[in-house]
Design a protein around this motif. Structure first.
Motif, PDB file in Angstrom:
ATOM      1  N   TRP A 116      91.585 -36.441 131.041  1.00 34.15           N
ATOM      2  CA  TRP A 116      90.675 -35.630 131.997  1.00 34.15           C
ATOM      3  C   TRP A 116      90.277 -34.330 130.489  1.00 34.15           C
ATOM      4  CZ3 TRP A 116      87.444 -35.981 135.312  1.00 34.15           C
ATOM      5  CH2 TRP A 116      87.720 -36.281 136.535  1.00 34.15           C
ATOM      6  N   LEU A 117      91.804 -33.746 130.157  1.00 38.20           N
ATOM      7  CA  LEU A 117      91.609 -32.518 129.154  1.00 38.20           C
ATOM      8  C   LEU A 117      91.129 -33.121 127.460  1.00 38.20           C
ATOM      9  CD1 LEU A 117      95.256 -31.367 129.738  1.00 38.20           C
ATOM     10  CD2 LEU A 117      92.754 -30.431 129.904  1.00 38.20           C
ATOM     11  N   ASN A 118      91.018 -34.249 127.699  1.00 34.99           N
ATOM     12  CA  ASN A 118      90.051 -34.506 126.255  1.00 34.99           C
ATOM     13  C   ASN A 118      89.010 -34.504 126.246  1.00 34.99           C
ATOM     14  OD1 ASN A 118      91.593 -35.715 123.756  1.00 34.99           O
ATOM     15  ND2 ASN A 118      92.743 -36.554 125.369  1.00 34.99           N
ATOM     16  N   MET A 119      87.934 -34.948 127.765  1.00 34.65           N
ATOM     17  CA  MET A 119      86.708 -34.709 127.925  1.00 34.65           C
ATOM     18  C   MET A 119      86.342 -33.640 128.669  1.00 34.65           C
ATOM     19  SD  MET A 119      85.068 -36.258 132.497  1.00 34.65           S
ATOM     20  CE  MET A 119      85.049 -34.202 132.583  1.00 34.65           C
ATOM     21  N   LEU A 120      87.159 -32.502 128.911  1.00 36.50           N
ATOM     22  CA  LEU A 120      86.716 -31.273 128.417  1.00 36.50           C
ATOM     23  C   LEU A 120      87.180 -30.476 127.246  1.00 36.50           C
ATOM     24  CD1 LEU A 120      88.105 -30.643 132.488  1.00 36.50           C
ATOM     25  CD2 LEU A 120      86.191 -30.233 131.969  1.00 36.50           C
ATOM     26  N   SER A 121      87.240 -30.944 126.375  1.00 35.03           N
ATOM     27  CA  SER A 121      87.122 -30.476 125.532  1.00 35.03           C
ATOM     28  C   SER A 121      86.855 -29.196 124.589  1.00 35.03           C
ATOM     29  CB  SER A 121      87.074 -31.514 124.117  1.00 35.03           C
ATOM     30  OG  SER A 121      85.286 -32.037 124.386  1.00 35.03           O
ATOM     31  N   GLY A 122      85.712 -28.532 125.558  1.00 32.47           N
ATOM     32  CA  GLY A 122      85.268 -27.142 125.546  1.00 32.47           C
ATOM     33  C   GLY A 122      86.288 -26.452 126.210  1.00 32.47           C
ATOM     34  N   PHE A 123      87.306 -26.592 126.461  1.00 25.17           N
ATOM     35  CA  PHE A 123      88.125 -25.941 127.514  1.00 25.17           C
ATOM     36  C   PHE A 123      89.466 -25.726 126.637  1.00 25.17           C
ATOM     37  CE2 PHE A 123      84.671 -26.191 130.102  1.00 25.17           C
ATOM     38  CZ  PHE A 123      84.349 -25.338 130.848  1.00 25.17           C
ATOM     39  N   GLU A 124      89.690 -24.811 126.246  1.00 26.65           N
ATOM     40  CA  GLU A 124      91.250 -24.853 125.666  1.00 26.65           C
ATOM     41  C   GLU A 124      92.315 -24.983 125.742  1.00 26.65           C
ATOM     42  OE1 GLU A 124      94.319 -22.271 122.634  1.00 26.65           O
ATOM     43  OE2 GLU A 124      92.806 -21.406 123.598  1.00 26.65           O
ATOM     44  N   ASN A 125      93.660 -26.213 125.668  1.00 32.31           N
ATOM     45  CA  ASN A 125      94.344 -26.995 126.680  1.00 32.31           C
ATOM     46  C   ASN A 125      95.353 -26.239 125.945  1.00 32.31           C
ATOM     47  OD1 ASN A 125      94.868 -29.380 124.978  1.00 32.31           O
ATOM     48  ND2 ASN A 125      92.807 -29.161 125.309  1.00 32.31           N
ATOM     49  N   HIS A 126      96.943 -27.185 126.349  1.00 35.72           N
ATOM     50  CA  HIS A 126      98.365 -27.259 125.965  1.00 35.72           C
ATOM     51  C   HIS A 126      98.558 -28.492 125.185  1.00 35.72           C
ATOM     52  CE1 HIS A 126      98.985 -29.794 129.531  1.00 35.72           C
ATOM     53  NE2 HIS A 126     100.309 -29.141 129.412  1.00 35.72           N
ATOM     54  N   LEU A 127      97.426 -29.201 124.871  1.00 31.48           N
ATOM     55  CA  LEU A 127      97.834 -30.781 124.427  1.00 31.48           C
ATOM     56  C   LEU A 127      97.818 -30.397 123.025  1.00 31.48           C
ATOM     57  CD1 LEU A 127      96.406 -33.472 126.403  1.00 31.48           C
ATOM     58  CD2 LEU A 127      98.413 -32.755 126.848  1.00 31.48           C
ATOM     59  N   ILE A 128      98.945 -31.559 122.219  1.00 34.04           N
ATOM     60  CA  ILE A 128      98.699 -31.067 121.080  1.00 34.04           C
ATOM     61  C   ILE A 128      98.546 -32.409 119.986  1.00 34.04           C
ATOM     62  CG2 ILE A 128     100.477 -30.920 119.349  1.00 34.04           C
ATOM     63  CD1 ILE A 128     100.043 -28.332 120.463  1.00 34.04           C
ATOM     64  N   PRO A 129      96.962 -32.127 119.317  1.00 30.42           N
ATOM     65  CA  PRO A 129      96.911 -33.577 118.668  1.00 30.42           C
ATOM     66  C   PRO A 129      97.667 -34.400 118.231  1.00 30.42           C
ATOM     67  CG  PRO A 129      95.685 -31.453 118.170  1.00 30.42           C
ATOM     68  CD  PRO A 129      96.438 -30.670 119.197  1.00 30.42           C
ATOM     69  N   SER A 130      97.849 -35.254 117.841  1.00 32.79           N
ATOM     70  CA  SER A 130      98.067 -35.818 117.102  1.00 32.79           C
ATOM     71  C   SER A 130      97.251 -36.160 116.052  1.00 32.79           C
ATOM     72  CB  SER A 130      98.286 -38.085 117.558  1.00 32.79           C
ATOM     73  OG  SER A 130      98.365 -38.752 115.757  1.00 32.79           O
ATOM     74  N   GLU A 131      98.354 -35.855 114.729  1.00 32.73           N
ATOM     75  CA  GLU A 131      97.837 -35.720 113.054  1.00 32.73           C
ATOM     76  C   GLU A 131      97.598 -36.849 112.426  1.00 32.73           C
ATOM     77  OE1 GLU A 131     101.036 -33.485 111.297  1.00 32.73           O
ATOM     78  OE2 GLU A 131     101.090 -31.674 112.951  1.00 32.73           O
ATOM     79  N   LEU A 132      98.109 -38.230 113.426  1.00 27.75           N
ATOM     80  CA  LEU A 132      97.948 -39.387 112.620  1.00 27.75           C
ATOM     81  C   LEU A 132      96.156 -39.944 112.755  1.00 27.75           C
ATOM     82  CD1 LEU A 132     101.790 -40.670 112.724  1.00 27.75           C
ATOM     83  CD2 LEU A 132      99.771 -39.607 110.669  1.00 27.75           C
ATOM     84  N   GLU A 133      96.130 -40.281 114.242  1.00 29.53           N
ATOM     85  CA  GLU A 133      94.786 -41.040 114.701  1.00 29.53           C
ATOM     86  C   GLU A 133      94.268 -39.889 115.782  1.00 29.53           C
ATOM     87  OE1 GLU A 133      93.744 -44.067 114.397  1.00 29.53           O
ATOM     88  OE2 GLU A 133      95.703 -45.090 113.345  1.00 29.53           O
ATOM     89  N   SER A 134      93.260 -39.882 115.879  1.00 28.86           N
ATOM     90  CA  SER A 134      92.472 -39.035 116.217  1.00 28.86           C
ATOM     91  C   SER A 134      92.144 -40.060 118.053  1.00 28.86           C
ATOM     92  CB  SER A 134      90.441 -39.138 115.324  1.00 28.86           C
ATOM     93  OG  SER A 134      89.754 -38.395 117.570  1.00 28.86           O
ATOM     94  N   GLY A 135      92.465 -38.317 119.266  1.00 27.37           N
ATOM     95  CA  GLY A 135      92.302 -38.375 120.081  1.00 27.37           C
ATOM     96  C   GLY A 135      93.523 -39.103 120.437  1.00 27.37           C
ATOM     97  N   TYR A 136      94.470 -39.519 119.650  1.00 31.46           N
ATOM     98  CA  TYR A 136      96.042 -39.308 120.283  1.00 31.46           C
ATOM     99  C   TYR A 136      96.629 -38.177 120.574  1.00 31.46           C
ATOM    100  CZ  TYR A 136      95.620 -44.647 119.407  1.00 31.46           C
ATOM    101  OH  TYR A 136      95.294 -45.966 119.376  1.00 31.46           O
ATOM    102  N   ASN A 137      97.733 -37.875 121.506  1.00 29.23           N
ATOM    103  CA  ASN A 137      98.799 -37.409 121.241  1.00 29.23           C
ATOM    104  C   ASN A 137     100.147 -36.550 119.940  1.00 29.23           C
ATOM    105  OD1 ASN A 137     101.032 -35.832 123.103  1.00 29.23           O
ATOM    106  ND2 ASN A 137      99.799 -34.542 123.424  1.00 29.23           N
ATOM    107  N   PHE A 138      99.860 -35.936 120.007  1.00 30.38           N
ATOM    108  CA  PHE A 138     101.076 -35.849 119.188  1.00 30.38           C
ATOM    109  C   PHE A 138     102.317 -36.805 119.231  1.00 30.38           C
ATOM    110  CE2 PHE A 138     104.950 -34.333 116.840  1.00 30.38           C
ATOM    111  CZ  PHE A 138     103.893 -33.695 115.177  1.00 30.38           C
ATOM    112  N   ALA A 139     103.058 -37.206 120.438  1.00 29.44           N
ATOM    113  CA  ALA A 139     103.657 -38.288 120.752  1.00 29.44           C
ATOM    114  C   ALA A 139     103.939 -39.801 120.201  1.00 29.44           C
ATOM    115  CB  ALA A 139     103.699 -38.803 122.635  1.00 29.44           C
TER     116      ALA A 139
END
Length: 340
Positions: free
Chosen positions: A60-83
């Motif tokens: 959902w938070l990727n779908m709602l990318s026009g709204f700021e959220n608390h997820l930290i994106p990956s620096e290695l792979e687009s669309g992934y989380n920093f986990a």
């Protein structure tokens, strides 16, 4: 994992990453399979539950990318989380399918559950039946339970660490926010969340699903915590909702409802004050002086395996209906999980 756990909720554990990363800007949130009903944590696990909550929040938070959220994106792979980055560089056994790295918003979270309802039902319905008023807002009289409203309404509640959250009027919410010098921002946040709820309601409706109501948590205009999961929202299927309105019953909810239904039938050893014993964990209220005994009792109750299996199936089914992917495919292809 060699990390410091800073909090343990009913379902999620939160870990500090300061020792690992050298700063305290990020937190690691791990969703377990723990289950709570009526604000009691049970001694049972629902297989895949934590994975569904994690993947749906990510979706959902990727779908709602026009709204700021608390997820930290990956620096290695687009669309992934920093986990994913943590698992690649530091924590090689990290269960990515249960993990999200998020902004540390300690001290910035709004002191309320931001609940939006497109249908009238749930905890606000008894008061509506008496007065026609919900959260201080007058609604048409005589609406059957789960009727669709002309437009979604905002019905805030308190956040209680122990016991039941308390429904509040909208005016009360704004008075609290005004005392924090945040009223103007809060008004904008409510409009933003109403817009988001409209977007996701239409998305789900197009897929045969109704999001009857949903709880959001925010830090100002930042979407936080879980979002639009079976633990924070009430999902049902349009076809069953239509039948339920004709038959005067609740529709089937795609969440932990099988466990709630079972929990409402559990016999207890506690007096009902009328010469009998209380039946149902839902009747064990937190304001009772025996509340600590209630908690101890609830933690010892054994949940039948068939009930657990039914709940697990509902979690995975609604995930697949919403995303169009199997849970395993989404975890591997869109989160970078390495499943056994």
């Amino acid at each position: 994992m060699g990390l410091v756990r800073i909090s343990q909720g009913k379902v999620r554990d939160t870990w500090s990453l300061e020792k690992l990363l050298g700063h305290n800007d990020y937190l690691l949130v791990v969703a377990t399979d723990r289950i709570s009903i009526f604000d009691y944590v049970l001694n049972a696990l629902i297989p895949k539950k934590g994975e569904v909550l994690t993947a749906l929040t990510h979706f959902w938070l990727n779908m709602l990318s026009g709204f700021e959220n608390h997820l930290i994106p990956s620096e290695l792979e687009s669309g992934y989380n920093f986990a994913y980055d943590l698992a690649e560089d530091f924590l090689f056994d990290l269960p990515i399918e249960r993990c999200l790295v998020v902004k540390n918003l300690t001290g910035k979270m709004y002191p309320a559950e931001m609940i939006f309802r497109a249908h009238i039902g749930g905890s606000v319905y008894p008061e509506y039946q008496k007065t026609g008023i919900v959260a201080g807002q007058q609604l048409p009289i005589g609406l059957p339970k789960w009727s669709k409203l002309e437009e979604p309404i905002f019905t805030p509640s308190t956040k209680e660490e122990f016991g039941n959250d308390i429904n509040k009027d909208v005016d009360y919410f704004y008075s609290v926010m005004e005392s924090l010098n945040l009223k103007a921002e809060a008004e904008e946040v409510v409009l933003m969340l109403k817009e988001i709820y409209g977007i996701v309601y239409k998305y789900a409706e197009d897929r045969g699903i109704l999001i009857l109501d949903s709880k959001f948590e925010v830090a100002g205009k930042i979407l936080a915590d879980e979002i639009l999961t079976p633990d924070s929202s009430r999902f049902t299927i349009i076809e069953d909702w239509e039948k339920s309105m004709e038959e005067g019953r609740d529709p089937s909810f795609y969440d932990k409802q099988p466990i709630r239904d079972w929990g409402a039938t559990v016999p207890t050893p506690f007096s009902d004050g009328k010469g009998g014993l209380i039946t149902g964990l839902n009747k064990l209220k937190s304001e009772n002086p025996e509340y600590l005994k209630y908690i101890e009792f609830a933690q010892k109750v054994e949940v039948p395996e068939a009930v657990i299996s039914a709940a697990s199936k509902r979690y995975t089914t609604i995930f697949e209906m919403i995303t169009g992917d199997t849970l395993e495919y989404y975890q591997v292809e869109k989160m970078g999980a390495l499943l056994n």
